[in-house]
Structure formats: structure tokens, C-alpha cells
Scaffold this motif. Structure first.
Motif, PDB file in Angstrom:
ATOM      1  N   PHE A 170       0.842  -1.203   0.000  1.00  0.00           N
ATOM      2  CA  PHE A 170       0.000   0.000   0.000  1.00  0.00           C
ATOM      3  C   PHE A 170       0.872   1.245   0.000  1.00  0.00           C
ATOM      4  O   PHE A 170       2.065   1.216   0.345  1.00  0.00           O
ATOM      5  N   ALA A 171       0.263   2.358  -0.412  1.00  0.00           N
ATOM      6  CA  ALA A 171       0.953   3.654  -0.434  1.00  0.00           C
ATOM      7  C   ALA A 171      -0.059   4.742  -0.122  1.00  0.00           C
ATOM      8  O   ALA A 171      -1.258   4.591  -0.388  1.00  0.00           O
ATOM      9  N   ARG A 172       0.428   5.813   0.444  1.00  0.00           N
ATOM     10  CA  ARG A 172      -0.432   6.961   0.744  1.00  0.00           C
ATOM     11  C   ARG A 172      -0.087   8.107  -0.200  1.00  0.00           C
ATOM     12  O   ARG A 172       1.082   8.357  -0.500  1.00  0.00           O
ATOM     13  N   ASP A 173      -1.129   8.783  -0.653  1.00  0.00           N
ATOM     14  CA  ASP A 173      -0.965   9.982  -1.481  1.00  0.00           C
ATOM     15  C   ASP A 173      -1.943  11.020  -0.953  1.00  0.00           C
ATOM     16  O   ASP A 173      -3.128  11.018  -1.313  1.00  0.00           O
ATOM     17  N   GLY A 174      -1.456  11.896  -0.095  1.00  0.00           N
ATOM     18  CA  GLY A 174      -2.351  12.830   0.581  1.00  0.00           C
ATOM     19  C   GLY A 174      -3.287  12.071   1.497  1.00  0.00           C
ATOM     20  O   GLY A 174      -2.864  11.280   2.331  1.00  0.00           O
ATOM     21  N   ASP A 212      11.507  -6.827  -7.759  1.00  0.00           N
ATOM     22  CA  ASP A 212      11.641  -7.462  -9.070  1.00  0.00           C
ATOM     23  C   ASP A 212      10.357  -7.376  -9.877  1.00  0.00           C
ATOM     24  O   ASP A 212      10.379  -7.090 -11.076  1.00  0.00           O
ATOM     25  N   GLU A 213       9.218  -7.633  -9.227  1.00  0.00           N
ATOM     26  CA  GLU A 213       7.961  -7.773  -9.967  1.00  0.00           C
ATOM     27  C   GLU A 213       7.264  -6.447 -10.217  1.00  0.00           C
ATOM     28  O   GLU A 213       6.633  -6.256 -11.262  1.00  0.00           O
ATOM     29  N   LEU A 214       7.373  -5.507  -9.258  1.00  0.00           N
ATOM     30  CA  LEU A 214       6.654  -4.236  -9.380  1.00  0.00           C
ATOM     31  C   LEU A 214       7.567  -3.019  -9.497  1.00  0.00           C
ATOM     32  O   LEU A 214       7.095  -1.924  -9.781  1.00  0.00           O
ATOM     33  N   PHE A 252       4.294   6.247  -3.245  1.00  0.00           N
ATOM     34  CA  PHE A 252       3.313   6.223  -4.341  1.00  0.00           C
ATOM     35  C   PHE A 252       4.017   6.601  -5.645  1.00  0.00           C
ATOM     36  O   PHE A 252       3.957   7.720  -6.128  1.00  0.00           O
ATOM     37  N   THR A 253       4.741   5.648  -6.192  1.00  0.00           N
ATOM     38  CA  THR A 253       5.511   5.861  -7.410  1.00  0.00           C
ATOM     39  C   THR A 253       5.023   4.917  -8.502  1.00  0.00           C
ATOM     40  O   THR A 253       4.239   3.997  -8.245  1.00  0.00           O
ATOM     41  N   GLY A 266      -0.189  -4.094 -14.074  1.00  0.00           N
ATOM     42  CA  GLY A 266       0.004  -3.772 -12.671  1.00  0.00           C
ATOM     43  C   GLY A 266      -0.471  -2.351 -12.433  1.00  0.00           C
ATOM     44  O   GLY A 266      -0.120  -1.446 -13.198  1.00  0.00           O
ATOM     45  N   LYS A 267      -1.305  -2.116 -11.401  1.00  0.00           N
ATOM     46  CA  LYS A 267      -1.899  -0.794 -11.174  1.00  0.00           C
ATOM     47  C   LYS A 267      -2.054  -0.514  -9.685  1.00  0.00           C
ATOM     48  O   LYS A 267      -2.122  -1.425  -8.859  1.00  0.00           O
ATOM     49  N   TRP A 268      -2.166   0.791  -9.389  1.00  0.00           N
ATOM     50  CA  TRP A 268      -2.572   1.241  -8.073  1.00  0.00           C
ATOM     51  C   TRP A 268      -4.092   1.413  -8.064  1.00  0.00           C
ATOM     52  O   TRP A 268      -4.660   1.963  -8.999  1.00  0.00           O
ATOM     53  N   PHE A 269      -4.742   0.951  -6.997  1.00  0.00           N
ATOM     54  CA  PHE A 269      -6.183   1.128  -6.837  1.00  0.00           C
ATOM     55  C   PHE A 269      -6.475   1.782  -5.498  1.00  0.00           C
ATOM     56  O   PHE A 269      -5.891   1.405  -4.471  1.00  0.00           O
TER      57      PHE A 269
END
Length: 298
Positions: A170-174, A212-214, A252-253, A266-269
């Protein structure tokens, strides 16, 4: 020989000649017409053969990707021409044909018979292994239909175990929270996972596998869950795979998906969109547990 089996044999012969001779798809159709006229003159099943041949040719890139996912130790160009075209025919019928016309078990059994008739001594086992692996991935349609044949299964407790590590990233963006997911060629969104290298512990393996994968740098937050399932390798047979999943955090890159067979995106959701996606049944509880853990940290 039943008409449909003969029809598949003619399609296979045509695909083999097309593949072995590095011919174009238009030339493949010419080869097929010649073979149909020579080996099945007056046969009423021409429409079935034509549809099957065109279907395999049209889906060939996707079929080859699936073969490489199901048999990861066998790049498509290392599989014999006859075996790879038997697999293409069997997979096309298994995945893309009308199930009322060609039930899943019929598609697999017909491909095995082609392998016995036209392949090497090991072809039928190899074809059975690859198609069996794909059959399991798509949920084993028709599994509960009655069958006259019974096979002896190896008890799970006696199967060899392979250790893997996986991650919910997971990642945070704001104010927003995102999960990084990968999409496989069977149409499911799933989690990154991979084998451990010699000397790696689970956390080290997780960090490397995600990189490696992401293409993402992560830190381990907590252990989430464990998952064990039975997989089939066409060469070595059944084995149990034990995956330890971790909740991990990344910046969040951009995701840089590793180019390998079996994965196509591969995507961020955002969290609010996650549970609407198509997950495997054993992955959804892990994702749900990760989301609850992330929300509890706010």
C-alpha cells in the motif's frame, strides 16, 4: 474414429505444418483447406474445423502466454512443435469454446488423446499437466460432473512443500490510500509473490520479490496471513505451495511491471475500489485483512 476427433487431428496437422514451416496465417488456412480435402473429403464438420483453426490462430499470443505460465520451466520455443500445437488446440477449447459444445473435460481429454496419437512417449503426461494446471486456475468447471474413471490422488500430507513470500503493498498519497495489484492472463487481480532465493528469509525474499515484480521499494509493516495450496508442475507433478503474506508500505511511485509470462498489468487502486475487482477466492480474505489493518492505523 469419431468425426470430432478426426476434425481436431486435421486442425492439429495444419497447425503443425504452419508452425514448423514458419508460415503466415493466410498460408495456414491454405494448408488446412488442402488437408481437409485430402483427409476428410465430403466431411460435414468443416465449419467446426475452420472455426477451431481460426480461433487458435487468432488467440495464439494469449495461448502461448498461458502455456508459459502453466509450464514456467518450458519457454514456448523449447516445447516441441507438435506438443505446443496440441496445447494451443486444447487451451483454446478449454478457455474460449462454448462449454455446451465442448465441456472442459472433453477439451482436456481430446488434447490428451491427440498427444497419445501424435506426440512422444511423454507428450500425453505433459499436455495433461499443463491443461490440468489451467483447469485448476479457472475454477475446475464441470468438476462435479460424474465420471466413470477414478484416479488415485496423493494425500496432501505427503506432497513436497515449496516456501514462497508475498505482499499486499500500500501507499499513501495525501488523504488517499492505494493498493498495488497485478493482473494475470486468467483475468484476476492478485498479489505479488515469489520464491525465496538460497539464504533468504521470508522478509528479505518479500522485499526482493516486490522490487523485481513491481519495481517498488517497500518496508515490512506486519505479517498478514499464510496460504497453502496445491499446484501441479507438468514435469514434477503435484506439490504444496506455502505462501507467507506481509503488509508492506511503498512510496506512491510508478509501477514497473516485470515482463514475464502470466502477468499483463500492474496498477494502483484506491481502497474504495478494491473489493469490486475480480480476485481469486483465497486471495480476497488476505486483501480484506490488509485493508482493515491499514484503516486501523489512521
Amino acid at each position: 474414429m469419431a468425426n470430432r476427433h478426426l476434425s481436431r487431428s486435421i486442425v492439429l496437422q495444419s497447425l503443425y505444418e504452419w508452425d514448423f514451416g514458419h508460415k503466415s496465417q493466410d498460408e495456414a488456412l491454405d494448408v488446412f483447406k488442402r488437408n481437409a480435402e485430402e483427409f476428410a473429403p465430403g466431411m460435414s464438420d468443416f465449419a467446426f474445423m475452420d472455426k477451431l483453426l481460426r480461433g487458435v490462430l487468432g488467440k495464439q499470443p494469449e495461448l502461448d502466454q498461458i502455456i508459459e505460465k502453466a509450464a514456467p520451466d518450458w519457454p514456448i520455443d523449447k516445447i516441441s512443435a507438435i506438443d505446443r500445437n496440441i496445447l494451443r488446440v486444447g487451451l483454446y477449447e478449454l478457455l474460449f469454446s462454448d462449454r455446451k459444445e465442448v465441456p472442459a473435460k472433453v477439451a482436456i481429454n481430446e488434447a490428451i488423446e491427440l498427444a497419445k496419437n501424435y506426440g512422444s512417449d511423454t507428450s500425453s503426461r505433459f499436455v495433461n499437466g499443463v491443461l490440468g494446471a489451467v483447469y485448476k486456475e479457472i475454477g475446475e468447471p464441470g468438476k462435479n460432473e460424474t465420471s466413470k474413471r477414478k484416479t488415485k490422488d496423493i494425500p496432501d500430507k505427503d506432497l513436497p512443500i515449496e516456501e514462497l513470500s508475498g505482499a499486499v503493498v500500500f501507499a499513501r498519497d495525501g488523504e488517499d490510500v492505494y493498493l498495488a495489484l497485478i493482473h494475470d492472463i486468467f483475468g484476476h487481480w492478485t498479489l505479488t509473490k515469489g520464491k525465496l532465493q538460497p539464504g533468504e528469509d521470508l522478509e528479505q525474499g518479500t522485499i526482493r520479490n516486490v522490487k523485481d515484480e513491481l519495481g517498488l521499494d517497500i518496508k515490512i509493516v506486519e505479517k498478514l496471513d499464510e496460504n497453502t495450496y496445491v499446484a501441479f508442475n507438468p514435469e514434477t507433478g503435484k506439490k504444496k505451495k506455502h505462501v507467507t503474506y506481509y503488509l508492506t508500505e511503498s512510496g506512491f511511485t510508478d509501477i514497473k511491471l516485470e515482463q514475464k509470462g502470466g502477468l499483463d498489468d500492474g496498477k494502483w487502486f484506491k481502497l474504495k475500489d478494491i473489493l469490486e475487482l475480480n480476485f481469486y477466492n483465497d486471495i480476497l480474505p488476505i486483501v480484506t485483512k490488509a485493508i482493515n489493518s491499514i484503516l486501523s492505523q489512521k
